[in-house]
Design a protein around this motif. Structure first.
Motif, PDB file in Angstrom:
ATOM      1  N   GLY A   1     -30.193 -33.927 107.886  1.00 30.67           N
ATOM      2  CA  GLY A   1     -29.279 -34.871 107.534  1.00 30.67           C
ATOM      3  C   GLY A   1     -28.380 -35.485 108.527  1.00 30.67           C
ATOM      4  O   GLY A   1     -28.228 -34.623 109.244  1.00 30.67           O
TER       5      GLY A   1
ATOM      6  N   PHE B   1     -33.989 -44.162 105.242  1.00 31.03           N
ATOM      7  CA  PHE B   1     -32.336 -43.172 104.197  1.00 31.03           C
ATOM      8  C   PHE B   1     -32.678 -43.232 102.661  1.00 31.03           C
ATOM      9  O   PHE B   1     -31.949 -44.934 101.918  1.00 31.03           O
ATOM     10  CB  PHE B   1     -31.247 -43.437 104.421  1.00 31.03           C
ATOM     11  CG  PHE B   1     -31.188 -43.452 106.288  1.00 31.03           C
ATOM     12  CD1 PHE B   1     -30.973 -41.347 107.026  1.00 31.03           C
ATOM     13  CD2 PHE B   1     -31.721 -44.178 107.597  1.00 31.03           C
ATOM     14  CE1 PHE B   1     -31.433 -41.391 108.427  1.00 31.03           C
ATOM     15  CE2 PHE B   1     -31.623 -43.184 108.432  1.00 31.03           C
ATOM     16  CZ  PHE B   1     -31.442 -42.545 109.056  1.00 31.03           C
ATOM     17  N   ARG B   2     -33.095 -43.028 101.551  1.00 37.18           N
ATOM     18  CA  ARG B   2     -32.824 -42.612 100.281  1.00 37.18           C
ATOM     19  C   ARG B   2     -31.774 -43.000  99.553  1.00 37.18           C
ATOM     20  O   ARG B   2     -31.437 -43.526  99.088  1.00 37.18           O
ATOM     21  CB  ARG B   2     -34.110 -42.389  99.615  1.00 37.18           C
ATOM     22  CG  ARG B   2     -35.504 -43.119 100.741  1.00 37.18           C
ATOM     23  CD  ARG B   2     -37.058 -41.703  99.569  1.00 37.18           C
ATOM     24  NE  ARG B   2     -36.814 -42.274  97.855  1.00 37.18           N
ATOM     25  CZ  ARG B   2     -37.474 -43.063  97.572  1.00 37.18           C
ATOM     26  NH1 ARG B   2     -37.728 -43.874  98.743  1.00 37.18           N
ATOM     27  NH2 ARG B   2     -37.174 -43.024  96.172  1.00 37.18           N
ATOM     28  N   ARG B   3     -30.405 -42.088 100.452  1.00 40.83           N
ATOM     29  CA  ARG B   3     -29.719 -41.168  99.393  1.00 40.83           C
ATOM     30  C   ARG B   3     -28.639 -41.512 100.586  1.00 40.83           C
ATOM     31  O   ARG B   3     -28.409 -40.757 101.798  1.00 40.83           O
ATOM     32  CB  ARG B   3     -29.509 -40.399  99.052  1.00 40.83           C
ATOM     33  CG  ARG B   3     -30.928 -40.384  97.505  1.00 40.83           C
ATOM     34  CD  ARG B   3     -31.178 -38.480  97.439  1.00 40.83           C
ATOM     35  NE  ARG B   3     -30.057 -38.423  96.303  1.00 40.83           N
ATOM     36  CZ  ARG B   3     -29.620 -38.709  94.943  1.00 40.83           C
ATOM     37  NH1 ARG B   3     -31.363 -39.405  94.318  1.00 40.83           N
ATOM     38  NH2 ARG B   3     -29.384 -38.326  94.240  1.00 40.83           N
TER      39      ARG B   3
ATOM     40  N   LYS C   1     -36.486 -44.391 110.731  1.00 42.03           N
ATOM     41  CA  LYS C   1     -36.875 -43.760 109.626  1.00 42.03           C
ATOM     42  C   LYS C   1     -36.128 -44.619 108.967  1.00 42.03           C
ATOM     43  O   LYS C   1     -35.274 -45.073 109.205  1.00 42.03           O
ATOM     44  CB  LYS C   1     -36.593 -42.257 109.440  1.00 42.03           C
ATOM     45  CG  LYS C   1     -35.037 -42.335 109.789  1.00 42.03           C
ATOM     46  CD  LYS C   1     -34.647 -40.438 109.879  1.00 42.03           C
ATOM     47  CE  LYS C   1     -35.295 -39.927 108.897  1.00 42.03           C
ATOM     48  NZ  LYS C   1     -34.278 -38.822 108.472  1.00 42.03           N
TER      49      LYS C   1
ATOM     50  N   GLN D   1     -26.560 -34.679 113.295  1.00 37.10           N
ATOM     51  CA  GLN D   1     -27.299 -34.673 112.315  1.00 37.10           C
ATOM     52  C   GLN D   1     -27.240 -32.518 112.254  1.00 37.10           C
ATOM     53  O   GLN D   1     -26.953 -31.054 113.516  1.00 37.10           O
ATOM     54  CB  GLN D   1     -28.592 -34.505 113.635  1.00 37.10           C
ATOM     55  CG  GLN D   1     -30.093 -33.839 111.920  1.00 37.10           C
ATOM     56  CD  GLN D   1     -31.459 -34.148 112.945  1.00 37.10           C
ATOM     57  OE1 GLN D   1     -31.407 -34.102 114.331  1.00 37.10           O
ATOM     58  NE2 GLN D   1     -32.289 -34.953 112.039  1.00 37.10           N
TER      59      GLN D   1
ATOM     60  N   LEU E   1     -24.710 -33.542 102.884  1.00 34.18           N
ATOM     61  CA  LEU E   1     -25.733 -33.332 103.704  1.00 34.18           C
ATOM     62  C   LEU E   1     -27.005 -32.532 103.258  1.00 34.18           C
ATOM     63  O   LEU E   1     -27.291 -31.459 103.108  1.00 34.18           O
ATOM     64  CB  LEU E   1     -25.556 -33.707 105.017  1.00 34.18           C
ATOM     65  CG  LEU E   1     -25.558 -35.110 105.734  1.00 34.18           C
ATOM     66  CD1 LEU E   1     -24.828 -34.641 106.894  1.00 34.18           C
ATOM     67  CD2 LEU E   1     -26.118 -36.118 105.770  1.00 34.18           C
ATOM     68  N   LYS E   2     -28.595 -33.346 103.090  1.00 39.89           N
ATOM     69  CA  LYS E   2     -29.754 -31.874 103.081  1.00 39.89           C
ATOM     70  C   LYS E   2     -30.185 -31.825 104.736  1.00 39.89           C
ATOM     71  O   LYS E   2     -29.093 -32.328 105.612  1.00 39.89           O
ATOM     72  CB  LYS E   2     -30.795 -33.156 102.450  1.00 39.89           C
ATOM     73  CG  LYS E   2     -31.315 -34.347 103.755  1.00 39.89           C
ATOM     74  CD  LYS E   2     -32.551 -34.375 103.071  1.00 39.89           C
ATOM     75  CE  LYS E   2     -33.258 -35.747 104.337  1.00 39.89           C
ATOM     76  NZ  LYS E   2     -34.177 -36.323 103.346  1.00 39.89           N
TER      77      LYS E   2
ATOM     78  N   TYR F   1     -27.820 -35.978 100.616  1.00 35.75           N
ATOM     79  CA  TYR F   1     -27.782 -37.224 100.821  1.00 35.75           C
ATOM     80  C   TYR F   1     -28.093 -37.087 102.194  1.00 35.75           C
ATOM     81  O   TYR F   1     -28.133 -36.101 103.077  1.00 35.75           O
ATOM     82  CB  TYR F   1     -25.971 -37.649 101.595  1.00 35.75           C
ATOM     83  CG  TYR F   1     -25.257 -38.147  99.855  1.00 35.75           C
ATOM     84  CD1 TYR F   1     -25.564 -39.616  98.999  1.00 35.75           C
ATOM     85  CD2 TYR F   1     -24.858 -36.835  99.487  1.00 35.75           C
ATOM     86  CE1 TYR F   1     -24.753 -39.573  98.070  1.00 35.75           C
ATOM     87  CE2 TYR F   1     -23.612 -37.322  98.237  1.00 35.75           C
ATOM     88  CZ  TYR F   1     -23.369 -38.705  97.799  1.00 35.75           C
ATOM     89  OH  TYR F   1     -23.181 -38.618  96.504  1.00 35.75           O
ATOM     90  N   ASP F   2     -28.445 -37.660 103.237  1.00 36.17           N
ATOM     91  CA  ASP F   2     -30.087 -38.269 103.593  1.00 36.17           C
ATOM     92  C   ASP F   2     -29.030 -38.637 104.932  1.00 36.17           C
ATOM     93  O   ASP F   2     -28.715 -38.142 105.978  1.00 36.17           O
ATOM     94  CB  ASP F   2     -30.866 -38.892 103.264  1.00 36.17           C
ATOM     95  CG  ASP F   2     -31.660 -39.350 102.253  1.00 36.17           C
ATOM     96  OD1 ASP F   2     -32.811 -37.862 102.641  1.00 36.17           O
ATOM     97  OD2 ASP F   2     -32.131 -39.699 101.552  1.00 36.17           O
ATOM     98  N   LEU F   3     -27.836 -39.441 104.276  1.00 38.61           N
ATOM     99  CA  LEU F   3     -26.520 -39.918 105.545  1.00 38.61           C
ATOM    100  C   LEU F   3     -25.620 -40.287 105.051  1.00 38.61           C
ATOM    101  O   LEU F   3     -26.163 -40.483 103.531  1.00 38.61           O
ATOM    102  CB  LEU F   3     -27.260 -41.715 106.221  1.00 38.61           C
ATOM    103  CG  LEU F   3     -27.108 -42.457 107.325  1.00 38.61           C
ATOM    104  CD1 LEU F   3     -26.908 -41.234 108.271  1.00 38.61           C
ATOM    105  CD2 LEU F   3     -27.323 -44.210 107.120  1.00 38.61           C
TER     106      LEU F   3
END
Length: 288
Positions: free
Chosen positions: A245, A150-152, A148, A286, A241-242, A218-220
């Motif tokens: 995430g 990670f955008r943010r 995958k 996670q 984190l979302k 954030y995604d990560l």
């Protein structure tokens, strides 16, 4: 500050060296000490701790902590007035970690065309890519990228900025790094410019700082720091984190894994992967 720059060296069996490093992390007065631990002689089970105290308090606390481990041979050396950082970096080879190739100015001609090349100049900041924790974070991130994007991305305790810059060079639209050390923030922003990266680094004293919260969730999250602050920040990292995430946690010894993981599982995180490099551990967890 100490009147002279000194280096404390401790040599001995791995089990003693790892236990001593864990004791240093938990010792008041030495909890911010800059030190490394590595295997010096595999055949004879000799491990080595190199510590660089910058104050009398750090020096005394470190020596006191090491006294508890009689199998370690401890010596103290006075460092001459020289540019030790430049001398050390001149002998550091480039590092390959998954798809990432990390190099300094002295190796700028060695970067292969098939890798994500990161030119990182350390200055007074931690994170040239040679340390087992930094390599562990990059390898863990490389493996995640195979499934995958990670955008943010947030990098807590950014040091040289290598992790956020790596994220920016591999698809992150937002790559924010934070550090409590202003010098590290300056160096990280300089490295971002060197790499033509959109990563940005800010001075912040926690994840509740408005400069950090502005880009959340954030995604990560990368957190390559020490075990005690990893434990302390577990709830804050969760909130940054979302849902679903991921966090890549490092800066901890194998002997500290259980303690750090317990802090995160108590917040609902699940363990995705663990990686070991020398005495160091990297955990991928996670958020539920």
């Amino acid at each position: 500050m100490t009147e002279q720059a000194i280096q404390i060296i401790a040599r001995g069996p791995r089990i003693e060296a790892e236990a001593a490093a864990a004791r240093i992390d938990e010792t008041p007065g030495a909890d911010t000490l800059t030190y490394s631990i590595l295997e010096e002689d595999e055949d004879h089970d000799v491990w080595r701790i190199d510590a660089f105290p910058t104050s009398d308090e750090e020096r005394d606390a470190t020596l006191e902590a090491l006294k508890a481990f009689p199998e370690l041979r401890v010596t103290t050396e006075v460092l001459a007035d020289a540019d030790w950082l430049a001398m050390a970096l001149s002998g550091l080879p480039p590092v390959r970690a998954g798809r990432f190739f990390i190099y300094g100015a002295h190796d700028r001609g060695l970067a292969p065309p098939s890798t994500v090349n990161l030119r990182i100049e350390a200055g007074a900041a931690f994170g040239t890519g040679h340390h087992g924790t930094t390599v562990g974070c990059l390898i863990a991130y490389d493996r995640l990228l195979k499934r995958k994007s990670f955008r943010r991305v947030l990098d807590v305790g950014c040091g040289t900025g290598v992790l956020a810059i790596a994220a920016s060079k591999t698809g992150a639209n937002v790559a924010v790094g934070t550090d409590i050390d202003r010098v590290s923030v300056r160096i990280a922003n300089e490295n971002a410019k060197l790499n033509r990266s959109q990563a940005r680094f800010v001075h912040a004293w926690g994840l509740n700082d408005t400069k950090v919260r502005a880009k959340a969730p954030y995604d990560l999250v990368f957190a390559n720091i020490l075990a005690p602050p990893l434990v302390f920040l577990s709830q804050d990292i969760k909130m940054a984190l979302k849902p679903g995430g991921l966090a890549i946690l490092s800066g901890l010894l194998r002997t500290q894994e259980r303690r750090v993981l317990a802090a995160y599982t108590s917040k609902g995180f699940r363990l995705v992967r663990r990686l070991h490099r020398d005495a160091w551990a990297t955990l991928v967890v996670q958020r539920p």
